[in-house]
Design an enzyme around this catalytic site. Structure first.
Site, PDB file in Angstrom:
ATOM      1  N   ARG A  38       0.967  -1.373   0.296  1.00 12.40           N
ATOM      2  CA  ARG A  38      -0.009  -0.228   0.132  1.00 12.40           C
ATOM      3  C   ARG A  38       0.460   1.353  -0.209  1.00 12.40           C
ATOM      4  O   ARG A  38       0.966   2.558  -0.598  1.00 12.40           O
ATOM      5  CB  ARG A  38      -1.061   0.204   0.930  1.00 12.40           C
ATOM      6  CG  ARG A  38      -1.762  -0.368   1.191  1.00 12.40           C
ATOM      7  CD  ARG A  38      -3.394  -1.262   1.612  1.00 12.40           C
ATOM      8  NE  ARG A  38      -3.719  -2.465   1.766  1.00 12.40           N
ATOM      9  CZ  ARG A  38      -4.785  -3.517   2.688  1.00 12.40           C
ATOM     10  NH1 ARG A  38      -4.415  -3.292   3.835  1.00 12.40           N
ATOM     11  NH2 ARG A  38      -4.856  -4.455   1.721  1.00 12.40           N
ATOM     12  N   GLU A 180     -12.253 -14.922  12.148  1.00  7.63           N
ATOM     13  CA  GLU A 180     -12.259 -14.421  10.466  1.00  7.63           C
ATOM     14  C   GLU A 180     -12.358 -15.350   9.429  1.00  7.63           C
ATOM     15  O   GLU A 180     -11.487 -15.468   8.286  1.00  7.63           O
ATOM     16  CB  GLU A 180     -11.484 -12.847  10.196  1.00  7.63           C
ATOM     17  CG  GLU A 180     -11.365 -12.284   8.984  1.00  7.63           C
ATOM     18  CD  GLU A 180     -10.569 -11.188   8.418  1.00  7.63           C
ATOM     19  OE1 GLU A 180      -9.875 -10.794   9.243  1.00  7.63           O
ATOM     20  OE2 GLU A 180     -10.652 -10.732   7.629  1.00  7.63           O
ATOM     21  N   LYS A 222     -16.084 -12.286  12.633  1.00  6.56           N
ATOM     22  CA  LYS A 222     -15.587 -11.514  11.626  1.00  6.56           C
ATOM     23  C   LYS A 222     -16.140 -11.596  10.040  1.00  6.56           C
ATOM     24  O   LYS A 222     -15.145 -12.177   8.872  1.00  6.56           O
ATOM     25  CB  LYS A 222     -14.112 -10.769  11.533  1.00  6.56           C
ATOM     26  CG  LYS A 222     -13.585  -9.991  10.930  1.00  6.56           C
ATOM     27  CD  LYS A 222     -12.540  -9.129  10.793  1.00  6.56           C
ATOM     28  CE  LYS A 222     -12.075  -7.933   9.684  1.00  6.56           C
ATOM     29  NZ  LYS A 222     -10.983  -7.311  10.450  1.00  6.56           N
TER      30      LYS A 222
END
Ligand code: 13P
Length: 342
Positions: A38, A180, A222
């Site tokens: 990123r 998750e 999640k």
């Protein structure tokens, strides 16, 4: 049962503080590889000190604790300090935010199933959890990845088993597990495919959680929202997504689970807020709070502004807090497009 000296009420209490206060979770647990990717996209140096600066910007954003109950850190981050030497964990605690930690070691190729992965990290996990608890973490996260275009039984069961063993070890160590299983958005599939795969995955996960004796009141799910693939030509309306997601969860998540905190998964920040808002605006009375545990949908606008420049810290923090406020409003069904800046 199998949870060391940690009592069920203590775990349930942490879980309630995370999901029961009208706030959500902030995922800031990108691995160095993901964080660097990123940064690279914005020409930010991919160094430990730049990652530290970014995480300090997030953690010291004024008023973060008003909408964030817990922050998920990464192994590097939980050991770092602010420029003035204050441990990040203490910054969180002072803001009334519970420190959490990502403990999986990533999704690795599953033998004999091209394109599918199983998340690893169980070896030595008991010792790592003890160390993280000593560092101040009170909850943990483990992400499994299911590709809706494949979603073989072998992949779903392997990941469900690992999630359940991780969750049981967390509770033994006094950490609330955030479980998750992410059915990812990549692909051109319709919403109905995502719903079917998500439902099958959640049934497998809760069967394994039960088999491993995991206390449902002391855990948080999640999940992904039920969405069409990113490349699907039919992008359903916000209300359709909200209804499909809630219906899928109602069919597969036991009522005893403390709460559900969605990942954002690559949705735009505004869409993630709008879809969460639409779920919380439904007239149905649900057994669990529906909150957020977003990474990109909270962080990305701030990262786009910051770009590694000290002079932009204040503006980036303001953008971050704006997303926190939008998502907090979505928990009450009070979010609207008018909250977005043009
Ligand atoms: P996103 O909200 O960017 O999907 O990240 C959530 C997360 O924690 C992924 O593991």
């Amino acid at each position: 049962m199998g949870r060391g000296g940690v009592t069920a009420p203590a775990l349930a209490d942490i879980a309630q503080r995370l999901v029961g206060q009208g706030k959500g979770l902030l995922a800031m647990d990108e691995s160095n590889g993901t964080c660097n990717k990123r940064f690279a996209a914005l020409d930010i140096p991919q160094t430990e000190s730049a990652r530290r600066d970014w995480r300090e910007l997030i953690l010291t954003a004024p008023g973060l604790g008003e909408g964030i109950s817990g922050a998920i850190l990464y192994d590097e981050t939980i050991r770092q300090t602010t420029a003035d030497g204050t441990p990040f964990v203490r910054v969180l605690q002072t803001a009334g935010i519970i420190p959490g930690i990502k403990v999986d070691l990533g999704a690795k190729d599953l033998a004999g199933r091209p394109g599918e992965t199983v998340t690893e990290g169980l070896d030595g996990l008991r010792d790592r959890l003890r160390a993280y608890h000593d560092l101040g973490a009170r909850f943990a996260k483990w992400r499994a990845v299911i590709s809706p275009g494949l979603a073989s039984l072998g992949c779903i069961e392997a990941n469900a088993h690992a999630l359940a063993r991780y969750a049981a070890l967390c509770q033994e160590a006094g950490l609330v597990p955030v479980v998750e299983p992410e059915v990812v958005m990549t692909g051109a599939h319709r919403l109905a495919r995502c719903r079917a795969v998500t439902e099958e995955t959640l049934h497998a996960v809760f069967r394994q959680l039960w088999t491993q004796g995991v206390l449902l009141e002391g855990m948080i799910l999640k999940p992904n929202m039920v969405l069409p693939g990113l490349d699907c030509p039919i992008q359903d309306a916000v209300e359709v997504v909200a209804f499909a997601t809630v219906q899928c969860l109602a069919r597969s998540v036991p009522a005893a689970v403390a709460g559900i905190a969605f990942l954002s998964g690559g949705q735009s920040p505004a869409l993630a807020s709008a879809r969460l808002n639409a779920m919380n605006a439904l007239p149905a009375r649900l057994p669990w709070p529906l909150v957020f545990s977003f990474a990109r949908a909270i962080q990305q606008p701030a990262l786009d502004i910051w770009q590694g420049k000290a002079s932009r810290v204040g503006a980036a923090q303001e953008a971050l807090i704006h997303r926190v406020h939008c998502n907090r409003a979505a928990l009450r069904g009070d979010y609207g497009l008018s909250m977005e800046r043009t």
